[in-house]
Design a protein around this motif. Sequence first.
Motif, short mmCIF file in Angstrom:
data_model
loop_
_atom_site.label_atom_id
_atom_site.label_comp_id
_atom_site.label_asym_id
_atom_site.label_seq_id
_atom_site.Cartn_x
_atom_site.Cartn_y
_atom_site.Cartn_z
N THR A 187 3.86 -65.46 -47.01
CA THR A 187 3.68 -63.74 -46.38
C THR A 187 4.60 -63.06 -46.56
O THR A 187 4.56 -61.81 -47.17
N GLN A 188 5.70 -63.56 -46.71
CA GLN A 188 6.93 -62.95 -47.93
C GLN A 188 6.74 -62.44 -48.79
O GLN A 188 7.21 -61.83 -49.66
N SER A 189 6.81 -63.76 -50.07
CA SER A 189 6.24 -63.66 -51.18
C SER A 189 4.99 -62.28 -51.58
O SER A 189 4.53 -62.32 -52.47
N HIS A 190 4.25 -62.15 -50.63
CA HIS A 190 3.16 -61.26 -50.89
C HIS A 190 4.12 -59.59 -50.73
O HIS A 190 2.95 -58.98 -51.34
N LEU A 191 4.61 -59.98 -50.13
CA LEU A 191 5.47 -58.86 -49.56
C LEU A 191 5.78 -58.20 -50.94
O LEU A 191 6.50 -57.11 -51.35
N VAL A 192 6.67 -58.99 -51.49
CA VAL A 192 7.43 -59.10 -53.03
C VAL A 192 6.90 -58.67 -53.44
O VAL A 192 7.76 -57.22 -54.53
N ILE A 193 5.59 -59.22 -54.22
CA ILE A 193 4.66 -58.50 -54.71
C ILE A 193 4.49 -57.08 -54.71
O ILE A 193 4.14 -55.93 -55.68
N GLN A 194 4.00 -56.99 -53.72
CA GLN A 194 3.86 -55.23 -53.08
C GLN A 194 4.95 -54.40 -52.76
O GLN A 194 4.99 -53.53 -53.98
N ASN A 195 6.43 -55.07 -53.28
CA ASN A 195 7.09 -53.91 -53.03
C ASN A 195 6.85 -53.63 -54.57
O ASN A 195 8.02 -52.71 -55.25
N LEU A 196 6.95 -54.50 -55.92
CA LEU A 196 6.83 -54.43 -57.09
C LEU A 196 5.67 -53.61 -58.34
O LEU A 196 6.31 -52.52 -58.38
N PHE A 197 5.42 -53.35 -57.14
CA PHE A 197 4.15 -52.42 -57.76
C PHE A 197 4.42 -51.22 -57.29
O PHE A 197 3.52 -50.32 -57.77
N GLU A 198 5.35 -50.54 -56.69
CA GLU A 198 5.80 -49.47 -56.45
C GLU A 198 6.70 -48.96 -57.03
O GLU A 198 7.30 -47.79 -57.19
N GLY A 199 7.28 -50.14 -58.02
CA GLY A 199 8.60 -49.02 -59.08
C GLY A 199 9.00 -50.70 -59.20
O GLY A 199 9.70 -51.52 -57.84
N MET A 200 9.51 -51.49 -59.85
CA MET A 200 10.24 -52.68 -60.42
C MET A 200 11.85 -52.18 -59.97
O MET A 200 12.81 -53.29 -59.64
N ILE A 201 12.14 -51.20 -59.88
CA ILE A 201 13.27 -50.51 -58.75
C ILE A 201 13.15 -51.19 -57.73
O ILE A 201 14.25 -52.00 -57.02
N TRP A 202 11.69 -51.42 -56.56
CA TRP A 202 12.58 -51.96 -55.34
C TRP A 202 12.38 -52.78 -55.35
O TRP A 202 12.35 -53.13 -54.43
N PHE A 203 12.21 -54.19 -56.31
CA PHE A 203 11.65 -55.24 -56.73
C PHE A 203 13.12 -55.40 -56.80
O PHE A 203 14.27 -57.02 -56.33
N LEU A 204 14.07 -54.96 -57.58
CA LEU A 204 14.91 -55.26 -58.64
C LEU A 204 16.29 -55.19 -58.03
O LEU A 204 17.02 -55.82 -57.14
N VAL A 205 16.60 -54.23 -57.45
CA VAL A 205 17.97 -53.77 -56.61
C VAL A 205 18.17 -54.57 -55.09
O VAL A 205 18.82 -54.93 -54.98
N PRO A 206 16.59 -54.71 -54.24
CA PRO A 206 16.94 -56.10 -52.81
C PRO A 206 17.20 -57.08 -53.36
O PRO A 206 17.86 -57.31 -52.87
N ILE A 207 16.31 -57.57 -54.31
CA ILE A 207 17.19 -58.90 -54.70
C ILE A 207 18.40 -58.78 -55.49
O ILE A 207 18.84 -59.89 -55.08
N SER A 208 18.69 -58.00 -56.12
CA SER A 208 19.92 -58.19 -56.90
C SER A 208 21.08 -58.09 -55.56
O SER A 208 21.42 -59.05 -55.95
N SER A 209 21.04 -57.35 -55.11
CA SER A 209 21.56 -56.84 -53.84
C SER A 209 22.07 -58.32 -52.65
O SER A 209 23.47 -58.67 -52.09
N VAL A 210 20.97 -59.33 -52.51
CA VAL A 210 20.99 -60.13 -51.88
C VAL A 210 21.68 -61.12 -52.67
O VAL A 210 22.89 -62.16 -52.57
N ILE A 211 21.46 -61.36 -54.05
CA ILE A 211 21.92 -62.15 -54.66
C ILE A 211 23.79 -61.83 -55.22
O ILE A 211 24.49 -63.05 -55.10
#
Length: 422
Positions: A187-211
């Motif tokens: 379920t969570q990985s599906h949401l990650v991909i949904q976020n990616l379709f909104e724009g790569m920035i919505w994928f990269l900023v959250p993931i990079s912030s956690v890292i």
Amino acid sequence: EVDLEERLCELDLRSDSDIPDVPPPTDSTPEILKKALSGLSARWKNWWIRGILTLAMISGFFLIIYLGSFMLMLLVLSIQVKCYHEIITIGYRVYHSYDLPWFRSLSWYFLLCVNYFFYGETVADYFATFVQRREQLQFLIRYHRFISFALYLTGFCMFVLSLVKKHYRLQFYMFAWTHVTLLITVTQSHLVIQNLFEGMIWFLVPISSVICNDITAYIFGFFFGRTPLIKLSPKKTWEGFIGGFFSTVVFGFVFSYFLAQHQYFVCPVEYNSETNRFVTECEPSELFQMKKYSVPPLLQAVLGWETVNMYPFQMHSFALSTFASLIGPFGGFFASGFKRAFKIKDFADTIPGHGGIMDRFDCQYLMATFVHVYITSFIRGPNPSKLLKQLLILQPEQQLSVYKTLKSHLVEKGILQPSLRG
């Protein structure tokens, strides 16, 4: 010989300290690193191993970003499968379910079913024009949910048929374990991909912030940590937690500024059926257009500025970074409690110095859900492009009906002039 049912009843009544031991993972550190760091203490050896492998993983992540959004989706799917494997394997070892009929086969079957459902939904939402051109896919999409339900029912019936009298409780333990694992990972990985379709920035900023929070909290804790933060994770300190928070907020603000300047990162990811490729081309929305903001009076005396130019998205980056550094770590604390409950140090030994894949991504799952909820609550509006794709799938008479209704509505609003009839 003690009956398995009696053993499980005893297991229910025992304290956490009586849970059966899981075999410890082996040391997977490459020999070349072991030799190079052999003269160091265990503390500094772990520091260097973690540091080197972290740089290697970040470099690989940048390479995948360069290769495009499709490769990022494959990366998410690969991580999902590996995390699922690690959690299922722990249950398999803890409850000694080696002799359960069909257990492993059914676990992987359910993973395939759930992925088929979620990825099918994604195809229906974002690949409508591609599907329209292929009759076979039209059938699969039209009856997608029925097919998904039928596949799940098949697995459910197989599970019921596999029940064995002396193994009932253990089998239901593992059935529940499998479904909770699916909820956490798929379920969570599906949401990650949904976020990616909104724009790569919505994928990269959250993931990079956690890292960033993981790295800076570790560094601050390693050098300055004195005060324990939480009993579930004894190595976590208040110094690391606070240092990680401020570092992550600054990182998110600066990183967002650089990403917001490029269409590649800010435009929604869309599939172009003409070129059979994912494209990220658009007129950037207001979120990614520079604006002038007035500086609060209290800060004017400190900064010496009355106004400041920034992207509106940078304001949202504060919310993302704050969640990543204050709430995100609780995903890690949850994972630590889970590991302590079953007396294991790591989920696996996939990454030397880090543990398993799940050990690195335990905080990312909470983050994925937050970002999806944040986008749907505060960001996303009507999507004309997605609506047009859905209209193109309709039958001609349905399209004509929509056209007449829309035209009548626009005439009533005075946007269109009524047609002159002779």
